[in-house]
Scaffold this active site. Structure first.
Site, PDB file in Angstrom:
ATOM      1  N   THR A 180      -8.389   2.958 -11.354  1.00  0.00           N
ATOM      2  CA  THR A 180      -7.619   2.319 -12.429  1.00  0.00           C
ATOM      3  C   THR A 180      -6.746   3.314 -13.171  1.00  0.00           C
ATOM      4  O   THR A 180      -5.609   2.992 -13.557  1.00  0.00           O
ATOM      5  CB  THR A 180      -8.581   1.648 -13.426  1.00  0.00           C
ATOM      6  OG1 THR A 180      -9.377   0.685 -12.725  1.00  0.00           O
ATOM      7  CG2 THR A 180      -7.826   0.973 -14.552  1.00  0.00           C
ATOM      8  N   CYS A 219     -16.419  -3.757  -9.281  1.00  0.00           N
ATOM      9  CA  CYS A 219     -15.266  -3.301  -8.491  1.00  0.00           C
ATOM     10  C   CYS A 219     -14.982  -1.815  -8.702  1.00  0.00           C
ATOM     11  O   CYS A 219     -14.004  -1.293  -8.163  1.00  0.00           O
ATOM     12  CB  CYS A 219     -14.030  -4.128  -8.811  1.00  0.00           C
ATOM     13  SG  CYS A 219     -13.860  -5.610  -7.786  1.00  0.00           S
ATOM     14  N   PHE A 220     -15.807  -1.144  -9.521  1.00  0.00           N
ATOM     15  CA  PHE A 220     -15.800   0.318  -9.612  1.00  0.00           C
ATOM     16  C   PHE A 220     -14.463   0.901 -10.059  1.00  0.00           C
ATOM     17  O   PHE A 220     -14.055   1.960  -9.605  1.00  0.00           O
ATOM     18  CB  PHE A 220     -16.220   0.932  -8.258  1.00  0.00           C
ATOM     19  CG  PHE A 220     -17.279   0.140  -7.573  1.00  0.00           C
ATOM     20  CD1 PHE A 220     -18.573   0.173  -8.040  1.00  0.00           C
ATOM     21  CD2 PHE A 220     -16.972  -0.684  -6.508  1.00  0.00           C
ATOM     22  CE1 PHE A 220     -19.564  -0.592  -7.455  1.00  0.00           C
ATOM     23  CE2 PHE A 220     -17.947  -1.459  -5.898  1.00  0.00           C
ATOM     24  CZ  PHE A 220     -19.254  -1.410  -6.370  1.00  0.00           C
ATOM     25  N   CYS A 221     -13.791   0.193 -10.961  1.00  0.00           N
ATOM     26  CA  CYS A 221     -12.474   0.640 -11.447  1.00  0.00           C
ATOM     27  C   CYS A 221     -11.522   0.874 -10.285  1.00  0.00           C
ATOM     28  O   CYS A 221     -10.741   1.830 -10.290  1.00  0.00           O
ATOM     29  CB  CYS A 221     -12.616   1.917 -12.292  1.00  0.00           C
ATOM     30  SG  CYS A 221     -13.538   1.690 -13.812  1.00  0.00           S
ATOM     31  N   ASN A 222     -11.576   0.018  -9.291  1.00  0.00           N
ATOM     32  CA  ASN A 222     -10.706   0.141  -8.122  1.00  0.00           C
ATOM     33  C   ASN A 222     -10.394  -1.261  -7.603  1.00  0.00           C
ATOM     34  O   ASN A 222     -10.877  -1.671  -6.554  1.00  0.00           O
ATOM     35  CB  ASN A 222     -11.378   0.985  -7.038  1.00  0.00           C
ATOM     36  CG  ASN A 222     -10.404   1.410  -5.950  1.00  0.00           C
ATOM     37  OD1 ASN A 222      -9.420   0.730  -5.688  1.00  0.00           O
ATOM     38  ND2 ASN A 222     -10.683   2.517  -5.310  1.00  0.00           N
TER      39      ASN A 222
END
Length: 879
Positions: free
Chosen positions: A150, A419-422
């Site tokens: 992100t 979503c793991f900052c992705n």
């Protein structure tokens, strides 16, 4: 694989040959186990598999750092005294050590310390020599791989403000980028462009080719076909935690890192490694302390320092944290022998886990997990120690990541979900369209919440990741957890349907208390308390203080009208109505229940319900998740004597006055308790010593103030009344939690079958820690209600209660059994919802409202769309 002996399948040497380099220093697993015992004793009983989120620091790092601080005086490096000079010189030594770690020198790179990788990325976006649209020169482009964090994608916010176009590039497009190769004449254009990509995806662990750096800079690869000079930003935050990076060979122009990803400590410190060929062209507008060689306060005159690092390190750097880095590098080298060893070791674990995980299948041949991977885990040069997956049932349906996370917590396994900052990688691997993202947002799903499925489709996944101190036992514990939760009697289990409309009459069991809900029987948690007369209530000054509310008349009338229009007595099953069978309050959050036959209702729910809570030495709330023995603390309220009495086995009873005192005041905000600050006060040393002695840990008791003006733990709830703000006590989500005896009976049969032993219904009721227990005829029909009325009280159903591991704790012994949450998940179709939250707004009356056992419950179904409850958060539990 179905039918395969688990012992053979899980055998490490059979799956992962020794050539992959497991362990350090030739000691193999034995040496690593000794390292774990010596350096990470806090991990005993814990399987930590979120190293991509953060590494864990070893004991010797802290000792070396604190010894250094004890032996030396470090002060602000901007001064000129002896301690300041020592600090400055040590920082410069650490800069050299960082460059050495990445196999480069000060001739090629400059270290700029930042607060982390994100701050480093922001610095690049602000300082890069962009040429905006609308000038006579060709304009710049910012390109980034869609499989980016992100913080990389967020750079486009700055470039847009500078009138520079941003262009996302999918990984598959890079394979075709040679077609975009610029002819020599177009490569002579000097317009600067920037391309950013991760050395390692923090989603799937794929390692993108470092050869791209030189290929892009030379024009051999071109993200988009446009004249100009390309520079490369290599996001190395995930990569360098477990892999060596040689900047002599792969000379990216910008390399941002966060050091906690490598060492676990310190946090809040990162760096931007800047290639010196681009450094002179970086722009700087703001200047802070330490960055100016000279400036005028009265005129627009500023002259920066010569050093690139000093020019961009605004203010005083975090010098003590920087000094800690030296010890981080020393300890890491001593424990592991270097990053190449870490790379081989962590990949060995990932390869083993991936191989076994991808082999697991149900009896029907369906896979147990869907792994989101771009590689086959055949080489540590292309795959990092990250495995991303979703768990599936026998029919191939995804089991939501929140459910998997809750199950893992029962085994003390720490994973990461979402979503793991992705978002880009998440969309690519899970097949989530842009429109899906927008639709999910409208449905209430945001990044980082627990809404794991929308319309049956996953919104995220589960990620495990290994670090340098991870062991084979960690991997095996995780795999055994998958096997235990997916194969234990799974072929004979049929999940119960959650919708009341799908339940047949034959499948419904009779509730326990159809005959006499108010009579005494075995279904008792504690002696019941009766309110004998209203004089007692009127004479309770503390109670009167708490019940001092003024609901708007129009709001009360709107509720009364809405309910009276549609609510009719629900007389089913031979004409027997729905009634209240039990009332419980929990004076101290997460402690034992206090059962009553009738009880006053205050402006926050049941009077004194969760007005107190136990906190640790840092003022953070302690619940049964951290301290199961809290369930053995038994508080009771004596309204006549105006005291709360607290008892526990082996301890003398202790009492506290119900009226508020003027003890030590504390202001706290604990995110799982409140969304705003809550005014509380400390209940004193006597009770703190009592609780600390019983629990065996330092703790205190605090109480929420009844000063409603300053107590801002409130919830704005749609549907109750326009602009109604409901005041909460120290509960998580709502004023009341309601469960149904028929639903308990359904679950009782299911759990008893799995446990192969009889289970008392009273034990289940205790585990679900409800305020109200009712005797509705059909199981789970309470989930179909929009509102209910009990006497003069009106309640809105604000959503289901999604259960956590607290239901696995026997509320009489404090012992834990993982089977309860697993059985609930199986019984409810892979969800853990049980019970519903209620909110009420009392109506005007001359006396406080009273809730009583035996009272009739009148529900309003969700059929009227005008009074349907809003979606509720699913992360909450009763506490």
């Amino acid at each position: 694989m179905a039918g395969q002996p688990w012992g053979e399948l899980l055998a490490f040497p059979a799956v992962c040959p020794a050539g992959y380099g497991y362990g350090y220093g030739g000691g193999g697993g034995g040496g690593l186990r000794r390292l774990r015992e010596r350096e990470f004793p806090r991990l005993r009983g814990i399987t930590y598999l979120d190293h991509a989120g953060s590494a864990l620091f070893p004991e010797s790092l802290l000792k070396a750092f604190t010894d250094d601080l004890r032996d030396n005086v470090y002060s602000n490096p901007h001064s000129q005294n002896i301690s300041s000079k020592l600090t400055y010189d040590t920082i410069e030594h650490v800069r050299y050590r960082i460059l050495q770690h990445f196999h480069t020198t000060a001739e090629d790179y400059t270290i700029i310390f930042t607060s982390g990788c994100t701050a480093a990325l922001k610095l690049v976006a602000e300082a890069f020599p962009w040429i905006p649209e609308g000038t006579k020169q060709p304009s710049s482009r910012f390109c980034y791989l869609t499989d980016s964090h992100t913080s990389v994608v967020g750079m486009r916010g700055i470039t847009v403000s500078m009138n520079v176009l941003s262009v996302p590039v999918e990984p598959k497009e890079m394979l075709l980028s040679e077609k975009n190769r610029l002819p020599p004449e177009e490569q002579n254009c000097t317009t600067p462009h920037l391309f950013s990509y991760p050395a390692q995806s923090n989603f799937s662990g794929i390692k993108y080719p470092l050869s791209w750096i030189q290929d892009i800079k030379s024009g051999k690869l071109c993200p988009i076909k446009i004249p100009g000079k390309w520079f490369v930003l290599l996001d190395a935050a995930s990569y360098v935690s477990t892999s060596p990076l040689d900047l002599r060979v792969h000379q990216a122009d910008f390399v941002p890192v966060s050091f906690y990803k490598i060492f676990g400590f310190p946090t809040g410190l990162g760096a931007l490694l800047v290639n010196n060929r681009i450094a002179p062209f970086l722009r700087k507008t703001y200047f802070g302390g330490g960055t100016a060689a000279a400036y005028l306060a009265g005129e627009d005159f500023y002259f920066p320092r010569k050093s690139i690092a000093e020019r961009f390190e605004d203010g005083t750097v975090s010098f003590l944290d920087i000094i800690a880095l030296k010890h981080g590098f020393d300890v890491l080298e001593r424990l592991t022998g270097g990053m190449e060893n870490i790379k081989q070791h962590t990949f060995a674990l990932a390869h083993y886990t991936y191989t076994v995980l991808s082999t697991l299948k149900y009896a029907n041949g369906a896979p147990v997990v869907h792994i989101y991977s771009d590689t086959d885990f055949s080489s540590p040069d292309v795959q990092g120690p990250i495995i991303n997956f979703n768990m599936l049932d026998e029919n191939g349906e995804v089991i939501g990541f929140s459910q998997v996370d809750k199950m893992a917590s029962l085994y003390n396994i720490h994973v990461r979900t979402g979503c793991f900052c992705n978002t880009g990688a998440c969309q690519m691997h899970l097949g989530i369209s842009n429109e899906d993202i927008r639709r999910n947002l409208q449905a209430g799903h945001i990044c980082g919440d627990d809404i794991d499925l929308v319309d049956g489709r996953p919104t995220g996944s589960v990620r495990i990741s290994f670090g340098y101190m991870s062991t084979f036992e960690d991997a095996q514990t995780f795999l055994k957890f998958i096997i235990a939760t997916r194969f234990s009697k799974s072929d004979t289990e049929v999940p119960f349907q959650s919708s009341v409309t799908k339940l047949t009459t034959e499948s419904v069991r009779s509730p326990v208390r159809d005959d006499c809900p108010s009579c005494d029987n075995a279904n008792t948690l504690a002696p019941r308390v009766h309110i004998l007369d209203r004089d007692l209530w009127e004479n309770s000054s503390a109670a009167m203080k708490t019940i001092d509310w003024q609901p708007p008349a129009t709001a009360s009338e709107s509720i009364r009208a809405a309910v009276s229009e549609t609510a009719v007595p629900t007389c089913r099953r031979g004409g027997k109505p729905i009634t209240v069978t039990n009332i419980y309050l929990y004076p101290i959050k997460s402690c034992s229940a206090f059962e009553v036959a009738e009880w006053p209702v205050g402006n926050q729910g049941l009077l004194y319900d969760r007005n107190w809570m136990v906190v640790n030495q840092n003022g953070v709330c302690i619940t049964q998740k951290q301290e199961p023995r809290l369930c053995l603390v038994n508080p009771s309220i004596d309204l006549k004597q105006n005291i709360m009495v607290i008892q526990a086995e082996g301890m003398d009873p202790i009492s506290l006055p119900l009226e508020e005192n003027t003890g030590k005041e504390a202001v706290i905000c604990e995110s799982k308790v409140c969304s705003h600050r809550v005014k509380t006060y400390d209940c004193g040393e006597r009770i703190a010593d009592w609780l600390s002695m019983f629990l065996g840990r330092s703790c205190r008791l605090i109480r929420q103030s009844s000063d409603i003006k300053n107590n801002r733990h409130q919830k704005n709830t749609k549907g109750l009344a326009p602009a109604t703000s409901i005041s909460l006590s120290l509960v998580n989500e709502a004023q009341y939690l309601l469960i149904n005896v028929a639903s308990i009976l359904h679950l009782k049969d299911h759990i008893s079958a799995r446990l192969e032993e009889p289970l008392e219904i009273e034990e289940l009721i205790r585990r679900f820690r409800a305020n109200l227990v009712i005797s509705a005829p059909e199981s789970f029909e309470e989930e179909e209600w929009a509102e209910i009325s009990i006497g003069s009280l009106r309640f809105q159903v604000v959503g289901p209660c999604s259960r956590c591991q607290i239901i696995c704790i026997d509320q009489q012994s404090g012992e834990q059994n993982k089977e309860f949450l697993q059985s609930l998940s199986a019984a409810r179709g892979r969800k853990t919802n049980f019970g519903v939250y209620l909110m009420n707004q009392p109506l005007h009356s001359s006396f406080p409202d009273i809730l009583s056992v035996g009272s009739q419950v009148l529900p309003v179904l969700k059929e009227n769309p005008e009074i349907q409850p809003p979606p509720s958060s699913e992360e909450k539990c009763s506490g």
